[in-house]
Design an enzyme around this catalytic site. Structure first.
Site: not given
Length: 109
Positions: A14, A16, A58, A79, A97
């Site tokens: 997604i 890339l 992260y 997420h 999403k």
């Protein structure tokens, strides 16, 4: 207007196919960091984007002063913890999403 520093957390397909090409069209945005737990996926995104700053955690992104916004493009179950870390550090968050795995996670976010 000043440049907005963006970090992308999750650098698979997604990112890339969508995020990196779209951000390249935004003159006031600079992708300053990439983050992914998979070294091979991260390296592929680094090469495709020429973004030299990469990491596998992260939490490092949340600490960076040059990052004003993050894009979360990780597996769905990650997420909420990533978003909460970024929000806690004062970052703007764009999350793929579904936003979270359930209502309670979404409410916390």
């Amino acid at each position: 207007m000043s440049t907005i520093g963006v970090a992308i957390i999750g650098t698979g397909g997604i990112t890339l196919q969508n995020h990196l090409p779209a951000l390249a069209l935004c003159p006031d945005v600079k992708v300053v960091a990439l983050c992914d737990a998979d070294p091979a996926v991260l390296e592929r995104a680094r090469q495709a984007s020429n973004v030299s700053s990469t990491c596998s955690d992260y939490r490092e992104i949340a600490k960076r002063g040059d990052v004003q916004a993050v894009i979360i493009a990780t597996p769905n179950f990650l997420h909420a913890p990533i978003a909460l870390e970024a929000i806690g550090a004062g970052k703007h968050v764009f999350c793929e999403k579904p936003l979270a795995m359930n209502f309670e996670e979404t409410r916390k976010m």
